[in-house]
Design an enzyme around this catalytic site. Structure first.
Site, mmCIF file in Angstrom:
data_model
loop_
_atom_site.group_PDB
_atom_site.id
_atom_site.type_symbol
_atom_site.label_atom_id
_atom_site.label_comp_id
_atom_site.label_asym_id
_atom_site.label_seq_id
_atom_site.Cartn_x
_atom_site.Cartn_y
_atom_site.Cartn_z
ATOM 1 N N GLY A 284 -58.907 -54.005 3.173
ATOM 2 C CA GLY A 284 -59.038 -55.164 2.301
ATOM 3 C C GLY A 284 -59.182 -54.746 0.853
ATOM 4 C CG ASP B 209 -47.573 -59.291 6.450
ATOM 5 O OD1 ASP B 209 -47.845 -58.492 7.367
ATOM 6 O OD2 ASP B 209 -47.724 -60.525 6.562
ATOM 7 N N GLY C 121 -49.928 -67.969 -1.589
ATOM 8 C CA GLY C 121 -48.787 -67.924 -0.673
ATOM 9 C C GLY C 121 -48.459 -66.500 -0.281
HETATM 10 N N1 LIG Z 1 -58.761 -58.491 -3.491
HETATM 11 C C1 LIG Z 1 -57.900 -57.480 -3.533
HETATM 12 N N2 LIG Z 1 -57.642 -56.865 -4.716
HETATM 13 C C2 LIG Z 1 -56.756 -55.827 -4.790
HETATM 14 N N3 LIG Z 1 -56.079 -55.341 -3.727
HETATM 15 C C3 LIG Z 1 -56.292 -55.908 -2.514
HETATM 16 C C4 LIG Z 1 -57.202 -57.008 -2.351
HETATM 17 N N4 LIG Z 1 -57.196 -57.360 -1.039
HETATM 18 C C5 LIG Z 1 -56.318 -56.516 -0.431
HETATM 19 N N5 LIG Z 1 -55.783 -55.644 -1.303
HETATM 20 C C6 LIG Z 1 -54.829 -54.548 -1.022
HETATM 21 O O1 LIG Z 1 -54.052 -54.926 0.078
HETATM 22 C C7 LIG Z 1 -54.123 -53.939 1.111
HETATM 23 C C8 LIG Z 1 -54.036 -54.633 2.449
HETATM 24 O O2 LIG Z 1 -55.068 -55.576 2.577
HETATM 25 P P1 LIG Z 1 -55.823 -55.845 3.977
HETATM 26 O O3 LIG Z 1 -56.692 -57.047 3.808
HETATM 27 O O4 LIG Z 1 -56.481 -54.585 4.423
HETATM 28 O O5 LIG Z 1 -54.612 -56.147 4.961
HETATM 29 P P2 LIG Z 1 -54.398 -57.394 5.971
HETATM 30 O O6 LIG Z 1 -53.721 -58.445 5.140
HETATM 31 O O7 LIG Z 1 -53.504 -56.809 7.016
HETATM 32 O O8 LIG Z 1 -55.749 -57.795 6.488
HETATM 33 C C9 LIG Z 1 -55.419 -53.202 0.850
HETATM 34 O O9 LIG Z 1 -55.331 -51.862 1.329
HETATM 35 C C10 LIG Z 1 -55.546 -53.251 -0.673
HETATM 36 O O10 LIG Z 1 -54.843 -52.170 -1.265
HETATM 37 MG MG LIG Z 2 -57.647 -58.229 5.484
#
Ligand SMILES: Nc1ncnc2c1ncn2[C@@H]1O[C@H](COP(=O)(O)OP(=O)(O)O)[C@@H](O)[C@H]1O
Ligand SMILES: [Mg+2]
Length: 307
Positions: A222, A252, A287
Site C-alpha cells: 500500500g 494493477d 477511478g
Molecule cells: N497512497 C499512496 N501513495 C503513493 N503510492 C501508493 C499509495 N497507495 C499505493 N501506492 C503504490 O501502489 C503500490 C500498490 O499498492 P497496493 O495497495 O499495495 O496494491 P493493491 O491495489 O493490489 O492493494 C504500492 O506498492 C505503492 O507503491
Molecule cells: Mg492495497
C-alpha cells in the site's frame, strides 16, 4: 528480449454508488451518484501496459450484453488489442460497490463471463505467446484454466507473471513455474501463512517464500511501498509521496508498470521503482483505468530521481 504483453484475465463492468449511509435491512435509500467504469484486474493491468505504449493483447471473456460492448470498446480505446476476447452467452463480469464519504466501501462481484475462460481459449492463443512474450495472470478466471495456461506458457518459455489476487490456494508446482509472483500485503499473508503488515515482516517472509518457490517475488505494501526479491536479493522500494485521492487500481497500475520495465530490460528492482511511479500517479486521480498514467506522465516523476 520481450516485446509484447498478453494479459489472460478478467474484465468487469464496475458500478459505483456514492452515498451518505448504507441502507438498513428492508430499507431502500437514495444514493447521490453513480459511476460506471471499465474494470477487472485483467483489463486494468492491460490498460496500464497499453497506456505506457506497449503492444498488449487482452485474452478473456465478455458477455453478449451491453456492458460487454462497453468493456471491449473501452479497452480498445486505450490501445489494447481484443483479437482474443471471446463473447459468451449471458452477462459480463460485474461489480457493484457502495462507497461512503468516510472512505468505507462495500462491494460484490459477479463472475459472469469471466468464469467461462477455458483451456480451449488458451490453446486458441497459439503463436501469439512465444519466448518474447510477457504473460500476466490474476485469479479472477477459473483456476483450472490458469494452472493449464501457466504450464503451456512455461513450455513456450514466455515470461510469466502471476498476480495472486484475490488470494486463492494454488498448487506449489504451479507457483514454481512463474518468473514473478506479485501480491499485496493481505494476499502475502495468505500465501505466506503468517501476518505480513510491515517492511520488517515483508522482508523476512519474501526471502523465505522466494527460496521455497525459486521465483522472483514482489510484495506491495500500500502507501508504504513494496519489497522486491530477485536472485536472493531483497530491496525495499518506498512509495512516492503524493496527494493520494483514491487507491483504486494502484496494484494493477504497478503491474502494468513492471511489464514496461521488463520490456525495457530494467532489472526487477529498477522495474519496481518505475512501477512505483505509475501507481503514484494512479492514486492521485479517481477511478481505475482513466486514472492510470501515460508514459510521459510517469517519466515526469521517474526522471526526477533516476536521471
Ligand atoms: N497512497 C499512496 N501513495 C503513493 N503510492 C501508493 C499509495 N497507495 C499505493 N501506492 C503504490 O501502489 C503500490 C500498490 O499498492 P497496493 O495497495 O499495495 O496494491 P493493491 O491495489 O493490489 O492493494 C504500492 O506498492 C505503492 O507503491
Ligand atoms: Mg492495497
Amino acid at each position: 528480449m520481450y516485446n509484447k504483453v498478453v494479459v489472460i484475465g478478467s474484465l468487469n463492468y464496475d458500478v459505483c454508488l456514492k452515498l451518505e449511509r448504507l441502507p438498513e435491512e428492508g430499507e431502500t435509500n437514495f444514493a447521490d451518484s453513480v459511476e460506471y467504469c471499465s474494470g477487472g484486474k485483467g483489463a486494468n493491468q492491460a490498460v496500464q501496459a497499453a497506456k505506457l505504449g506497449l503492444p498488449v493483447y487482452m485474452a478473456g471473456c465478455i458477455g453478449e450484453d451491453a456492458s460487454g460492448d462497453f468493456l471491449k470498446k473501452t479497452v480498445e480505446g486505450y490501445g489494447v488489442r481484443t483479437d482474443y476476447l471471446k463473447r459468451v452467452p449471458g452477462n459480463s463480469g460485474m461489480s457493484v460497490a457502495q462507497s461512503l464519504y468516510d472512505g468505507g466501501i462495500r462491494a460484490s462481484v459477479v463472475r459472469g463471463a469471466n468464469d467461462c475462460v477455458t483451456r480451449a481459449d488458451i490453446d486458441a492463443l497459439g503463436d501469439v505467446i512465444d519466448s518474447e512474450t510477457i504473460v500476466v495472470f490474476q485469479l479472477e478466471i477459473p483456476l483450472d484454466t490458469i494452472i493449464y495456461a501457466i504450464d503451456e506458457c512455461r513450455k513456450k518459455n514466455a515470461y510469466i507473471i502471476l498476480n495472486g489476487a484475490p488470494a486463492a490456494a494454488l498448487p506449489e508446482e504451479t507457483l514454481k513455474k512463474l518468473d514473478l509472483f506479485i501480491v499485496n500485503e493481505v494476499e502475502a499473508s495468505f500465501y505466506g501463512n503468517t501476518q505480513i503488515d510491515s517492511e520488517e515482516t515483508a522482508v523476512r517472509e519474501i526471502l523465505k517464500m522466494s527460496k521455497r518457490l525459486g521465483t522472483a517475488i514482489i510484495f506491495t505494501l500500500g502507501k508504504a511501498g513494496s519489497v522486491v526479491c530477485a536472485g536472493q536479493k531483497t530491496q525495499f522500494v518506498p512509495s512516492r509521496k503524493v496527494q493520494a485521492v483514491e487507491s483504486t487500481g494502484a496494484g494493477d497500475s504497478f503491474i502494468g508498470g513492471l511489464c514496461y520495465g521488463i520490456v525495457k530490460q530494467m532489472d526487477l528492482f529498477e522495474a519496481g521503482r518505475f512501477a512505483t511511479c505509475c501507481s503514484a500517479r494512479t492514486v492521485c486521480k479517481t477511478g481505475g483505468q482513466p486514472a492510470m498514467p501515460t508514459l510521459e506522465e510517469v517519466m515526469e516523476i521517474y526522471r526526477g530521481e533516476n536521471g
